[in-house]
Design a protein around this motif. Structure first.
Motif, mmCIF file in Angstrom:
data_model
loop_
_atom_site.group_PDB
_atom_site.id
_atom_site.type_symbol
_atom_site.label_atom_id
_atom_site.label_comp_id
_atom_site.label_asym_id
_atom_site.label_seq_id
_atom_site.Cartn_x
_atom_site.Cartn_y
_atom_site.Cartn_z
ATOM 1 N N ARG A 224 0.811 -1.216 0.000
ATOM 2 C CA ARG A 224 0.000 0.000 0.000
ATOM 3 C C ARG A 224 0.845 1.267 0.000
ATOM 4 O O ARG A 224 0.482 2.265 -0.599
ATOM 5 N N ILE A 225 1.980 1.240 0.708
ATOM 6 C CA ILE A 225 2.793 2.455 0.813
ATOM 7 C C ILE A 225 3.978 2.468 -0.159
ATOM 8 O O ILE A 225 4.768 3.421 -0.156
ATOM 9 N N ASP A 226 4.118 1.423 -0.969
ATOM 10 C CA ASP A 226 5.266 1.372 -1.884
ATOM 11 C C ASP A 226 5.180 2.513 -2.912
ATOM 12 O O ASP A 226 4.178 2.661 -3.616
ATOM 13 N N VAL A 227 6.220 3.320 -2.972
ATOM 14 C CA VAL A 227 6.239 4.460 -3.907
ATOM 15 C C VAL A 227 7.370 4.318 -4.922
ATOM 16 O O VAL A 227 7.725 5.282 -5.595
ATOM 17 N N ALA A 228 7.917 3.128 -5.039
ATOM 18 C CA ALA A 228 9.027 2.917 -5.977
ATOM 19 C C ALA A 228 8.598 3.247 -7.407
ATOM 20 O O ALA A 228 9.346 3.874 -8.171
ATOM 21 N N GLU A 229 7.372 2.837 -7.763
ATOM 22 C CA GLU A 229 6.888 3.099 -9.124
ATOM 23 C C GLU A 229 6.738 4.597 -9.366
ATOM 24 O O GLU A 229 7.100 5.102 -10.429
ATOM 25 N N GLU A 230 6.203 5.310 -8.359
ATOM 26 C CA GLU A 230 6.038 6.759 -8.500
ATOM 27 C C GLU A 230 7.384 7.465 -8.633
ATOM 28 O O GLU A 230 7.552 8.378 -9.446
ATOM 29 N N LEU A 231 8.360 7.027 -7.834
ATOM 30 C CA LEU A 231 9.685 7.643 -7.900
ATOM 31 C C LEU A 231 10.369 7.353 -9.230
ATOM 32 O O LEU A 231 11.088 8.202 -9.771
ATOM 33 N N THR A 232 10.131 6.168 -9.784
ATOM 34 C CA THR A 232 10.705 5.830 -11.093
ATOM 35 C C THR A 232 10.109 6.714 -12.188
ATOM 36 O O THR A 232 10.829 7.251 -13.044
ATOM 37 N N ARG A 233 8.776 6.859 -12.168
ATOM 38 C CA ARG A 233 8.135 7.715 -13.171
ATOM 39 C C ARG A 233 8.550 9.166 -12.996
ATOM 40 O O ARG A 233 8.770 9.890 -13.979
ATOM 41 N N LEU A 234 8.658 9.605 -11.732
ATOM 42 C CA LEU A 234 9.075 10.976 -11.474
ATOM 43 C C LEU A 234 10.474 11.230 -12.042
ATOM 44 O O LEU A 234 10.721 12.262 -12.675
ATOM 45 N N ALA A 235 11.383 10.295 -11.835
ATOM 46 C CA ALA A 235 12.746 10.443 -12.371
ATOM 47 C C ALA A 235 12.726 10.505 -13.894
ATOM 48 O O ALA A 235 13.468 11.287 -14.509
ATOM 49 N N SER A 236 11.867 9.686 -14.514
ATOM 50 C CA SER A 236 11.752 9.699 -15.974
ATOM 51 C C SER A 236 11.242 11.048 -16.480
ATOM 52 O O SER A 236 11.754 11.595 -17.469
#
Length: 300
Positions: A224-236
C-alpha cells in the motif's frame, strides 16, 4: 536552440524626410508587446495610413512567432515641434468647396470645425506616400529586438527550471530509503501487537498462524505504501524535462504536460505517505512543481 519566453517588448521609429522644403518630416513609430497565451493571438492598432499593411505585418509575425498574445501598434505623425501643421490656402479652399458640395445634397450635415480642418491638413499630401518599405523594415527590426528579449527571458526561465529539477531529484533521493524503513518498522509493530493480543511472554513464540497473519498484514501495508513506481516515473519525467529545456525550441506545450504528470506523482507520493518525513517531502515537491508550472506557462 534557445528556449523562448512568450513575454517581451520592442519598439522603434523611422523618420522620413519631408516631401517639400520647409515642411516637417514624418515619423513612423512602432511597438510590439507580447505576453503568454496557449496559441498565437495577434492584434493590431494601426493608424489610418498603415491599415492596408496589416496582412503583411501579420505574415511577418506568424513566420517568426509560434505562441503568445501579441499586440502591434504603429502610427504616423509629424516631427514638427508644435505637432500641428498649418493648412495651406489651397487646402482650405478645397475643403470649403467640398463642404459646399456635401451640404448642397445633405443640408443637415454638420459644418467642418477647426479640429476637422487640422486633422485633414495633417494628412494632406500623405495619401500618396508609400509606407511599405520603411514600415516593414521597422517591423523586422522590432521583431528581431522582441525575439532577443524573449530569448534572454527564456534563458533565465531555463536556468530556474534546471535548478528546480535538481531540488526535485534531491527530494526523490531522500524519499527512496524511507519506505523500506517504514515497512520493517510496521512489520515489527504488527508482530508486537499480535504477541500482546495473545498475552504471550516476552520470550515466547506466537502460534504460526498468528505470525503468518501478522506478516500478511505487514506485506499488505508494504504494498500500500510502496512508492518505488512513483519515484521511477518521477525520475523519468525529470529527465525528459531536462532534455527538452536543453534542446530548446517549441517545448512549452510538452513541458506543460510533463509538469502535470509531475504534480500527479507528487500527489500520489503524499497520499501513500505513512510518515511525517515522507509527507514533508511530498509537500516540498508540490511547491516546486507549482513554481515550475508558472514558469513553463510562459515558455513558447
Amino acid at each position: 536552440m534557445s528556449v523562448y519566453s512568450m513575454t517581451g517588448y520592442a519598439s522603434g521609429q523611422h523618420i522620413l524626410a519631408a516631401a517639400t522644403a520647409g515642411a516637417p518630416a514624418t515619423r513612423i513609430g512602432l511597438e510590439i508587446r507580447a505576453v503568454n497565451s496557449r496559441f498565437l493571438d495577434i492584434s493590431f492598432r494601426l493608424s489610418e495610413e498603415l491599415r492596408a499593411h496589416e496582412p503583411a505585418l501579420r505574415e511577418l509575425l506568424q513566420q517568426r512567432l509560434k505562441r503568445g498574445k501579441v499586440e502591434l501598434r504603429a502610427g504616423v505623425e509629424s516631427t514638427a515641434s508644435d505637432a500641428v501643421r498649418e493648412p495651406s490656402p489651397r487646402l482650405l479652399q478645397r475643403l470649403a468647396t467640398l463642404q459646399d458640395s456635401v451640404r448642397a445634397w445633405m443640408p443637415d450635415a454638420r459644418p467642418l470645425g477647426v479640429a476637422d480642418v487640422l486633422r485633414l491638413s495633417a494628412t494632406d499630401g500623405a495619401g500618396g506616400t508609400d509606407w511599405t518599405q520603411p514600415l516593414m523594415q521597422l517591423a523586422r527590426e522590432a521583431v528581431d529586438e522582441l525575439q532577443a528579449a524573449r530569448a534572454r527571458e527564456g534563458a533565465r526561465l531555463a536556468t530556474m527550471l534546471l535548478g528546480h529539477l535538481g531540488q526535485l531529484r534531491t527530494l526523490a533521493q531522500q524519499a527512496a530509503p524511507l519506505v523500506p524503513q517504514l515497512v520493517e518498522q510496521q512489520r515489527e509493530r504488527f508482530l508486537e501487537r499480535w504477541r500482546e493480543a495473545m498475552n504471550l511472554a516476552a520470550g515466547a513464540t506466537a502460534p504460526q498462524a498468528a505470525e503468518d497473519r501478522a506478516l500478511a498484514e505487514a506485506t499488505a501495508f508494504a504494498i500500500r505504501i510502496d512508492v518505488a513506481e512513483e519515484l521511477t516515473r518521477l525520475a523519468s519525467h525529470l529527465d525528459e524535462i531536462e532534455r527538452l529545456v536543453k534542446k530548446g525550441g517549441e517545448a512549452g506545450k510538452r513541458l506543460d504536460f510533463l509538469i502535470q504528470e509531475l504534480h500527479r506523482e507528487a500527489n500520489t507520493l503524499g497520499s501513500k505517505s505513512a510518515s511525517l518525513e515522507l509527507t514533508r517531502i511530498s509537500v516540498d515537491m508540490k511547491v516546486l512543481v507549482e513554481q515550475m508550472r508558472e514558469q513553463v506557462q510562459n515558455i513558447e
